[in-house]
Design a protein around this motif. Structure first.
Motif, mmCIF file in Angstrom:
data_model
loop_
_atom_site.group_PDB
_atom_site.id
_atom_site.type_symbol
_atom_site.label_atom_id
_atom_site.label_comp_id
_atom_site.label_asym_id
_atom_site.label_seq_id
_atom_site.Cartn_x
_atom_site.Cartn_y
_atom_site.Cartn_z
ATOM 1 N N PHE A 1 22.715 -47.499 -115.215
ATOM 2 C CA PHE A 1 23.986 -47.728 -114.530
ATOM 3 C C PHE A 1 24.356 -49.212 -114.532
ATOM 4 O O PHE A 1 25.509 -49.580 -114.701
ATOM 5 N N GLN A 2 23.354 -50.062 -114.369
ATOM 6 C CA GLN A 2 23.617 -51.488 -114.307
ATOM 7 C C GLN A 2 24.119 -52.021 -115.651
ATOM 8 O O GLN A 2 25.077 -52.803 -115.702
ATOM 9 N N SER A 3 23.461 -51.592 -116.737
ATOM 10 C CA SER A 3 23.887 -52.064 -118.059
ATOM 11 C C SER A 3 25.284 -51.541 -118.395
ATOM 12 O O SER A 3 26.090 -52.253 -119.008
ATOM 13 N N PHE A 4 25.587 -50.309 -117.959
ATOM 14 C CA PHE A 4 26.931 -49.767 -118.192
ATOM 15 C C PHE A 4 27.959 -50.582 -117.412
ATOM 16 O O PHE A 4 28.990 -50.984 -117.956
ATOM 17 N N GLU A 5 27.680 -50.831 -116.139
ATOM 18 C CA GLU A 5 28.641 -51.562 -115.309
ATOM 19 C C GLU A 5 28.840 -52.983 -115.810
ATOM 20 O O GLU A 5 29.964 -53.500 -115.819
ATOM 21 N N ASP A 6 27.738 -53.620 -116.226
ATOM 22 C CA ASP A 6 27.852 -54.986 -116.742
ATOM 23 C C ASP A 6 28.773 -55.035 -117.949
ATOM 24 O O ASP A 6 29.632 -55.921 -118.063
ATOM 25 N N ARG A 7 28.593 -54.084 -118.851
ATOM 26 C CA ARG A 7 29.415 -54.047 -120.062
ATOM 27 C C ARG A 7 30.860 -53.682 -119.738
ATOM 28 O O ARG A 7 31.786 -54.308 -120.236
ATOM 29 N N PHE A 8 31.057 -52.713 -118.885
ATOM 30 C CA PHE A 8 32.406 -52.250 -118.543
ATOM 31 C C PHE A 8 33.184 -53.313 -117.774
ATOM 32 O O PHE A 8 34.337 -53.599 -118.088
ATOM 33 N N THR A 9 32.563 -53.917 -116.779
ATOM 34 C CA THR A 9 33.270 -54.918 -115.977
ATOM 35 C C THR A 9 33.468 -56.215 -116.738
ATOM 36 O O THR A 9 34.396 -56.977 -116.450
ATOM 37 N N ASN A 10 32.632 -56.494 -117.724
ATOM 38 C CA ASN A 10 32.836 -57.684 -118.555
ATOM 39 C C ASN A 10 34.100 -57.542 -119.376
ATOM 40 O O ASN A 10 34.831 -58.505 -119.611
ATOM 41 N N ILE A 11 34.387 -56.316 -119.806
ATOM 42 C CA ILE A 11 35.604 -56.062 -120.582
ATOM 43 C C ILE A 11 36.828 -56.132 -119.694
ATOM 44 O O ILE A 11 37.898 -56.574 -120.101
ATOM 45 N N GLU B 1 39.366 -44.819 -121.464
ATOM 46 C CA GLU B 1 38.994 -44.929 -122.879
ATOM 47 C C GLU B 1 37.952 -46.028 -123.084
ATOM 48 O O GLU B 1 37.023 -45.879 -123.893
ATOM 49 N N ARG B 2 38.081 -47.106 -122.358
ATOM 50 C CA ARG B 2 37.113 -48.197 -122.494
ATOM 51 C C ARG B 2 35.739 -47.761 -121.977
ATOM 52 O O ARG B 2 34.701 -48.142 -122.536
ATOM 53 N N ALA B 3 35.762 -46.998 -120.904
ATOM 54 C CA ALA B 3 34.487 -46.483 -120.386
ATOM 55 C C ALA B 3 33.825 -45.574 -121.416
ATOM 56 O O ALA B 3 32.604 -45.647 -121.635
ATOM 57 N N GLU B 4 34.619 -44.741 -122.072
ATOM 58 C CA GLU B 4 34.092 -43.858 -123.117
ATOM 59 C C GLU B 4 33.526 -44.671 -124.280
ATOM 60 O O GLU B 4 32.470 -44.333 -124.837
ATOM 61 N N SER B 5 34.226 -45.758 -124.627
ATOM 62 C CA SER B 5 33.762 -46.577 -125.748
ATOM 63 C C SER B 5 32.442 -47.270 -125.414
ATOM 64 O O SER B 5 31.589 -47.458 -126.287
ATOM 65 N N VAL B 6 32.278 -47.640 -124.138
ATOM 66 C CA VAL B 6 31.012 -48.254 -123.723
ATOM 67 C C VAL B 6 29.883 -47.231 -123.841
ATOM 68 O O VAL B 6 28.781 -47.556 -124.319
ATOM 69 N N TYR C 1 29.763 -45.118 -108.615
ATOM 70 C CA TYR C 1 31.214 -45.306 -108.578
ATOM 71 C C TYR C 1 31.547 -46.776 -108.835
ATOM 72 O O TYR C 1 30.905 -47.678 -108.284
ATOM 73 N N ILE C 2 32.552 -46.989 -109.663
ATOM 74 C CA ILE C 2 32.987 -48.349 -109.987
ATOM 75 C C ILE C 2 34.458 -48.500 -109.594
ATOM 76 O O ILE C 2 35.314 -47.701 -110.015
ATOM 77 N N ALA C 3 34.761 -49.493 -108.768
ATOM 78 C CA ALA C 3 36.142 -49.725 -108.318
ATOM 79 C C ALA C 3 36.994 -50.231 -109.473
ATOM 80 O O ALA C 3 36.558 -51.053 -110.279
ATOM 81 N N LEU C 4 38.232 -49.744 -109.525
ATOM 82 C CA LEU C 4 39.157 -50.121 -110.603
ATOM 83 C C LEU C 4 40.297 -51.001 -110.112
ATOM 84 O O LEU C 4 41.113 -51.471 -110.914
ATOM 85 N N GLY C 5 40.355 -51.206 -108.789
ATOM 86 C CA GLY C 5 41.414 -52.059 -108.256
ATOM 87 C C GLY C 5 42.706 -51.338 -107.955
ATOM 88 O O GLY C 5 43.727 -51.977 -107.694
ATOM 89 N N TYR C 6 42.696 -50.005 -107.970
ATOM 90 C CA TYR C 6 43.887 -49.209 -107.672
ATOM 91 C C TYR C 6 43.617 -48.248 -106.530
ATOM 92 O O TYR C 6 42.466 -47.819 -106.307
ATOM 93 N N SER C 7 44.672 -47.906 -105.813
ATOM 94 C CA SER C 7 44.559 -46.953 -104.713
ATOM 95 C C SER C 7 45.876 -46.207 -104.568
ATOM 96 O O SER C 7 46.919 -46.652 -105.068
ATOM 97 N N CYS C 8 45.842 -45.070 -103.880
ATOM 98 C CA CYS C 8 47.059 -44.286 -103.667
ATOM 99 C C CYS C 8 46.846 -43.346 -102.494
ATOM 100 O O CYS C 8 45.722 -43.169 -101.999
ATOM 101 N N LEU C 9 47.914 -42.733 -102.052
ATOM 102 C CA LEU C 9 47.845 -41.726 -100.999
ATOM 103 C C LEU C 9 47.352 -40.413 -101.590
ATOM 104 O O LEU C 9 47.535 -40.166 -102.798
ATOM 105 N N PRO C 10 46.754 -39.554 -100.788
ATOM 106 C CA PRO C 10 46.288 -38.255 -101.293
ATOM 107 C C PRO C 10 47.400 -37.448 -101.950
ATOM 108 O O PRO C 10 47.159 -36.740 -102.943
ATOM 109 N N THR C 11 48.621 -37.575 -101.434
ATOM 110 C CA THR C 11 49.743 -36.818 -101.997
ATOM 111 C C THR C 11 50.221 -37.385 -103.331
ATOM 112 O O THR C 11 51.040 -36.764 -104.010
#
Length: 403
Positions: free
Chosen positions: A89-99, A71-76, A33-43
């Motif tokens: 997983f590490q190489s994916f996260e490095d590339r995704f979080t760098n973007i 879409e960026r995750a798909e492109s990675v 799981y990679i955090a995206l910086g967003y959160s919300c209520l279950p509802t």
């Protein structure tokens, strides 16, 4: 091959009742799981669509952000396939979080403030940051939160606090520059750019905020009153009147340039200086009225190399000069109001009126607009035309009287 999916992780709950929105990456029955910086209520989360519901504030813009991240995750993932790279997983996260490097808007303002070399630039960033924070006092404000609706509401907020269109334009222009640089440094996705450009015709435009020039020029009669101001009855206003007349006779030199004018800039009956606002070079003949004013200041103030008693050798740094000039300009404009009251001049009298009056007086005397434009140092003749708008209107009004 690996798969990705947006996921509302209700297994973790924050103090406000919200849970984080994560990017779930699955590969060979293993999950990360990679955090995206967003959160919300279950509802506020639609499990079927993996998107925010309508009851989430600004859900449309936030869903666009989530779609972009997806879409960026798909492109990675596509990169691994195209380049035939082994997936980890590490190489994916490095590339995704760098973007998608994370940086709050206010943190990036601080970065730019610290990087700025000029005091004026630092001040511009600080003013804009403070104005934005009064509107959106959320220290975790992200660039993705700034969309068209956000900017329109910010505009309304600024106008509601008494700013003119030009004032709002100043803040929006600075915010746009901050966002442009954030994109250059990969802190914001170019696809979410909120301002209008060739790729985003429906984005927020600042063109409607440009100040419509409302020049105020004195009539010939009012200008004569100032030239003949009863200085003996109001000695405390003598310096103020002399400043105004000097600006008028020196092609509308602004106060900042007057304050920094040195005696060494005057030789061979010419005043030579570089305008601070445009970096344009000026070479002005010392006319008899100008010489009279210069003689006055030379006889009264001889303790400094500056022509006018605003700056001294004490003011060395850019910030010291700026503060001193601003303080004296405020006092100068305050005294001009007194002059206007004494002479019964109805228009608001400020230092800039001298510049407009110079241009309008030349036009009244038949000088071509192109020549006036050169005298003012305008790079665009349309600016000069805006200065002369009042004169043109008066001329047309008189023409209408013959009908």
């Amino acid at each position: 091959m690996a798969t990705i999916k947006l996921f509302h992780f209700i297994g973790k709950t924050y103090s406000n009742g919200e849970s984080p929105i994560l990017l779930r990456v699955t590969h060979q029955r293993k999950t990360k799981y990679i955090a995206l910086g967003y959160s919300c209520l279950p509802t506020q989360w639609n499990k079927d669509k993996n998107r925010l519901r309508k009851n989430y504030p600004n859900y449309k813009s936030k869903n666009r952000v989530l779609s972009t991240l997806e879409e960026r995750a798909e492109s990675v993932l596509d990169e691994f396939t195209k380049l035939d790279k082994p997936f980890t997983f590490q190489s994916f996260e490095d590339r995704f979080t760098n973007i998608t490097k994370s940086c709050t808007v206010y943190d990036f303002f601080d970065i730019r403030i610290n990087e700025a070399l000029k005091t004026n630039t630092k001040g511009t960033y600080k003013q804009t940051k403070n104005a934005l924070y009064k509107f959106a006092p959320n220290k975790k404000l992200m660039f993705a939160d700034i969309d068209y609706q956000f900017l329109k509401k910010f505009e309304t907020h600024l106008l509601g606090n008494g700013l003119s269109g030009g004032g709002v334009h100043f803040y929006m222009r600075t915010l746009r520059a901050i966002i442009n640089e954030a994109i250059n440094r990969d802190y914001f996705q170019r696809e979410l750019y909120p301002f209008s450009n060739q790729f985003n015709k429906n984005g927020y435009s600042i063109s409607h905020l440009k100040s419509v020039a409302s020049p105020r020029a004195l009539s010939e009669a009012d200008m004569e009153r100032i030239k003949n101001f009863p200085l003996e009855d109001h000695p405390t206003l003598k310096k103020c009147v002399q400043y105004f007349l000097f600006s008028y006779y020196s092609r509308g030199m602004n106060f900042t340039d007057m304050a920094q004018l040195r005696w060494t800039d005057i030789y061979n009956d010419r005043i030579k200086y570089t305008r601070s606002k445009t970096s344009g070079n000026f070479n002005i003949k010392v006319s008899p009225p100008l010489q009279e004013i210069l003689d006055y200041f030379k006889s009264e103030y001889t303790y400094t190399g500056f022509v006018f008693p605003v700056l001294s050798d004490f003011h060395q740094s850019e910030s010291q000069i700026k503060y001193r000039v601003r303080k004296c300009l405020k006092q100068y404009n305050g005294q001009l109001k007194e002059v206007a009251d004494i002479l019964k001049i109805n228009i608001p009298l400020t230092s800039y009126v001298a510049r407009h009056t110079y241009a309008t007086t030349l036009k009244r005397k038949g000088i071509d607009t192109a020549v006036i434009s050169e005298g003012l140092g305008h790079q665009d003749i349309s600016t000069t035309k805006a200065y002369l708008q009042q004169f043109e209107t008066e001329t047309i009004d008189k023409a209408d009287e013959v009908l």
